[in-house]
Structures are given as structure tokens and as C-alpha cells.
Design an enzyme around this catalytic site. Structure first.
Site, PDB file in Angstrom:
ATOM      1  N   GLU A   1       0.840  -1.203   0.000  1.00 40.96           N
ATOM      2  CA  GLU A   1       0.000   0.000   0.000  1.00 40.96           C
ATOM      3  C   GLU A   1       0.886   1.269   0.000  1.00 40.96           C
ATOM      4  OE1 GLU A   1      -3.547  -0.667   1.030  1.00 40.96           O
ATOM      5  OE2 GLU A   1      -4.077   1.389   0.653  1.00 40.96           O
TER       6      GLU A   1
ATOM      7  N   ASP B   1      -5.648  -1.581   8.843  1.00 37.88           N
ATOM      8  CA  ASP B   1      -6.600  -2.283   7.977  1.00 37.88           C
ATOM      9  C   ASP B   1      -6.119  -3.686   7.610  1.00 37.88           C
ATOM     10  OD1 ASP B   1      -7.788   0.167   8.128  1.00 37.88           O
ATOM     11  OD2 ASP B   1      -7.226   0.803   6.115  1.00 37.88           O
TER      12      ASP B   1
HETATM   13  C1  GAF Z   1      -7.157   4.452   7.104  1.00 37.10           C
HETATM   14  C2  GAF Z   1      -5.737   3.919   7.140  1.00 37.10           C
HETATM   15  F1  GAF Z   1      -5.534   3.034   6.128  1.00 37.10           F
HETATM   16  C3  GAF Z   1      -5.415   3.261   8.487  1.00 37.10           C
HETATM   17  O1  GAF Z   1      -4.061   2.883   8.516  1.00 37.10           O
HETATM   18  C4  GAF Z   1      -5.749   4.196   9.654  1.00 37.10           C
HETATM   19  O2  GAF Z   1      -4.786   5.206   9.789  1.00 37.10           O
HETATM   20  C5  GAF Z   1      -7.148   4.766   9.491  1.00 37.10           C
HETATM   21  O3  GAF Z   1      -7.354   5.341   8.208  1.00 37.10           O
HETATM   22  C6  GAF Z   1      -7.446   5.817  10.530  1.00 37.10           C
HETATM   23  O4  GAF Z   1      -7.469   5.243  11.783  1.00 37.10           O
HETATM   24  O5  GAF Z   1      -8.079   3.390   7.172  1.00 37.10           O
END
Ligand code: GAF
Length: 397
Positions: A164, A176
């Protein structure tokens, strides 16, 4: 054979139809909602996600020797070459996520050969439910099995984040991918994003007669990427001002040494980390009321200090409060996407109806709703020719 998720059946059918044979592996991975702990992951802090019942599945096989790899999406009805530069399909493309995983594996010294893969998913796209992490997680599990890479799940999650960050070009944290790979059915997952230690947290919503109602605000996500990167940058700068490597180590007292934007962003992160710890305790003690209160406080902090909510999110949270929800908040990166609420099951319909009518009155986009129970994380489907692992048993271990 165990029952297949609808996306797994579709990926299997698409593979057979497209490539005319049986896949060697069938894997799938879920989207997620984050219950609390927003924008804390990249500062080494705490998060509390659970997986949802929407998934992305991939059926894959090694294909013929010397055949260039092929990626097929049954949802978009399109095939893409595996070997390609990011963005080569013209703008961002679903195929960049599996390609990114192959790239990240290569960067880490793992050899994945050519393969054919058919994808099918039902995670709503662009809603902040992590459809892209689900594609990455399903892909890494399938490749782990196909090429016997023997990855463990933490390593797999880190590789997906690398895909990513380094290939797709989004500077996200680990939340995620980790959630998609590590969550388990019926539970939330408390994650320390610095050490990647994680522990399951009970979330028996049915027993408490509560529903996790997700409101996809359908608010345009125009600023999502630039806004996200900006918040990350300022919060990292705040840590630097304090002489800290990560905001995780900042105490409430440290905030007195900050001002302006750095203060607001850091105050959200410091208080949010504390809220996650209290939220875990509350759930472990079965105290949903306390947990809900923390959700509301988290939303206020995202609205006022991190400034990532939209009028749709704020309106939904207030409507949830009026409908007797124990808690409600924006979930995910913000600037659009979803809000969640923890609401007595008998009040779900009332809250939906109230939201439709208030949003219409305010000329906000019409939202979509989902109710989710905490679902299983990524898996290789047992019973497929090379898929002997159970859910969460392995990308290897
Ligand atoms: C997005 C990002 F991908 C996560 O890593 C995280 O920072 C989130 O925003 C906020 O909590 O989903």
C-alpha cells in the site's frame, strides 16, 4: 467441504470459467470497521477493529510455464496483466493491490512466480471499510499457499502495508491489513501498533441485544488522500516538536508544550489512545454503556481536534444519540466514508428512517446502511487442492 462465503463461490466460478480448470488455492479476507482508535496506528498507538461479513475472495493457480500472470476481476469483468507499473491501467486500479503484494514480496526477498487469479468481492468500494486491504490480504494468503512462502500473519500484514505504501502510494498505517488478517469471529481485536501484539476482546452484541449499525454517508471523499497525508504529517511533526519518535509516547502533560494545529492533532491522538485502553477494559467488563460513551468522545475529538468528520458524520452521530444509541462515531480515515453506532437492536429501523429524512432535509447525499456482527478474518478455504489451513491458522502460522 465447509460452506463457502458468496464471494468465494463467485471467485471459484470465475476462475473455472475464465481459465478453464480448477484453482490450486481459494482464499478470502474481510473488510473491517474500526470500533475506536482512529489515526493512532501510524503513531505507534492502539486500535480496536473487528472484521465484517463482507469479503474479497481470490481463486488462484500457477498457470502454464512461461505464461504471463493474469488478474481477473469478476466484479468489473476485466482482466489485467500481473506485470505492470502502478497506475498503468489509467489511474488507480483494483489490480494495483495484488500487483503491490507481489512487488512487496519481491522487495522482502520472497519469490512468487507467475499465476492466474480470479477475484470477487462484496466489500463496498470507497466506503472506508477497507476493500483494498481485503484484496491485499486475500492475495498474500493465496500466494503464501501457492508458492509455499511460509509467512506468518504479522509478516503478511506488514507486507500488505508495504504494498500500500510503496507500490499503491498511500501512506496508511497497519490497522486495515492487520485487522483483515488477524480478526476472529465474534470478537474485536485490540492491537498495539508499535509491537504488533494483539489480543481478542469479547464483543457479544447479540447477547446484549445491540447492533453495530454502519452508515455509509456517501459523502464525497474528495480530500481523503491529501487530508489523510496531511494529518499524518502534522501529527508526526508534533511528535518531533516534543522530541519523541512517536506520539504514542506523549503524555497529556506534554500537550502544554504544543500550540495551534500541532496541539489539536496531538491532543486527539493522545486522548484517543487513552480511550482505546479504557474501551478495552469496558468491553472486557461487559460495560457497553461506558464503551459507547467513549465512542461519542472519540467522535467529538475527531470532529473538533483532528477535523476529519463531515456534516454527514456529525448529523448521523447526533441522530444516533437521539435514537438512544449507546455510542456513535466516524470510523476509518475520515473525509467521507462510514460512521458506526452501537444501538439497541429495536431502535435500528427508527435510526435509519430518521437519518434518511434528516439527510434529505439537509441536502446531504442519501446514505447506505449495513448491520454487521464481528466476522472471521482472512482464510485459505480448506478442502481446496492445496488449502489445508483453517481460518487464521496460517499464512502458515
Ligand atoms: C485508514 C488507514 F488506512 C489506516 O491505517 C488508519 O490510519 C485509518 O485510516 C485511521 O485510523 O483506514
Amino acid at each position: 467441504m465447509m460452506p463457502l462465503h458468496p464471494t468465494e463461490s463467485r471467485a471459484l466460478g470465475a476462475y473455472r470459467e475464465r481459465f478453464g480448470g480448477e484453482p490450486e488455492v481459494l482464499a478470502s479476507a474481510p473488510g473491517r470497521v474500526n470500533l475506536i482508535g482512529e489515526h493512532t496506528d501510524y503513531g505507534g498507538g492502539f486500535v480496536l477493529p473487528c472484521a465484517v461479513g463482507r469479503r474479497v475472495a481470490v481463486a488462484a493457480g500457477r498457470g502454464l510455464p512461461d505464461e504471463p500472470g493474469v488478474l481477473f476481476s469478476s466484479d468489473f469483468g476485466e482482466a489485467r496483466p500481473l506485470q505492470s507499473e502502478p497506475g498503468a491501467d489509467g489511474g488507480s486500479s483494483w489490480a494495483d493491490y495484488p500487483r503491490g503484494v507481489v512487488w512487496a514480496l519481491g522487495e522482502a526477498g520472497y519469490e512468487a512466480g507467475g499465476f492466474r487469479a480470479a477475484f470477487a468481492g462484496d466489500v463496498p468500494l470507497g466506503a472506508g471499510l477497507s476493500s483494498s486491504a481485503a484484496v491485499e490480504a486475500a492475495t498474500v494468503l493465496a500466494l503464501d499457499r501457492l508458492f509455499r512462502l511460509d509467512l506468518d500473519r504479522r509478516e503478511a500484514a506488514l507486507l500488505c502495508r508495504r504494498a500500500e505504501n510503496g507500490y499503491v502510494g498511500v501512506q496508511s498505517g497497519i490497522l486495515d491489513q492487520f485487522a483483515s488478517l488477524m480478526c476472529r469471529e465474534g470478537e474485536a481485536l485490540f492491537v498495539d501498533c508499535r509491537t504488533l501484539e494483539a489480543r481478542p476482546v469479547p464483543l457479544d452484541l447479540d447477547r446484549a441485544n445491540l447492533s453495530l449499525l454502519v452508515c455509509d454517508t456517501n459523502a464525497p471523499r474528495v480530500l481523503a488522500e491529501t487530508g489523510y497525508n496531511d494529518r499524518r504529517e502534522v501529527s508526526e511533526r508534533a511528535a518531533k516538536t516534543l522530541g519523541l519518535a512517536e506520539l504514542r509516547d506523549a503524555s497529556p502533560g506534554d500537550l502544554e508544550r504544543l500550540g495551534g494545529e500541532e496541539l489539536r492533532r496531538a491532543r486527539h491522538v493522545v486522548t484517543e489512545n487513552a480511550r482505546v485502553l479504557r474501551a478495552v477494559e469496558a468491553l472486557e467488563g461487559g460495560d457497553f454503556r461506558e464503551f459507547g460513551g467513549l465512542m461519542y468522545a472519540s467522535h467529538a475529538s475527531m470532529r473538533d481536534d483532528y477535523e476529519i468528520s463531515t456534516p454527514s458524520h456529525d448529523a448521523f452521530v447526533e441522530l444516533a444519540r437521539e435514537a438512544g444509541a449507546l455510542g456513535a462515531r466516524l470510523t476509518g480515515g475520515g473525509f467521507g466514508g462510514c460512521a458506526i453506532s452501537l444501538v439497541p437492536s429495536e431502535n435500528v429501523d427508527g435510526l435509519k428512517q430518521a437519518t434518511f429524512s434528516r439527510f434529505a432535509k439537509l441536502a446531504l447525499p442519501r446514505p447506505d446502511f449495513y448491520t454487521f456482527l464481528p466476522a472471521a478474518g482472512a482464510r485459505v478455504v480448506p478442502g481446496q487442492p492445496s488449502g489445508q489451513a483453517e481460518a487464521n491458522g496460517g499464512a502458515g502460522r
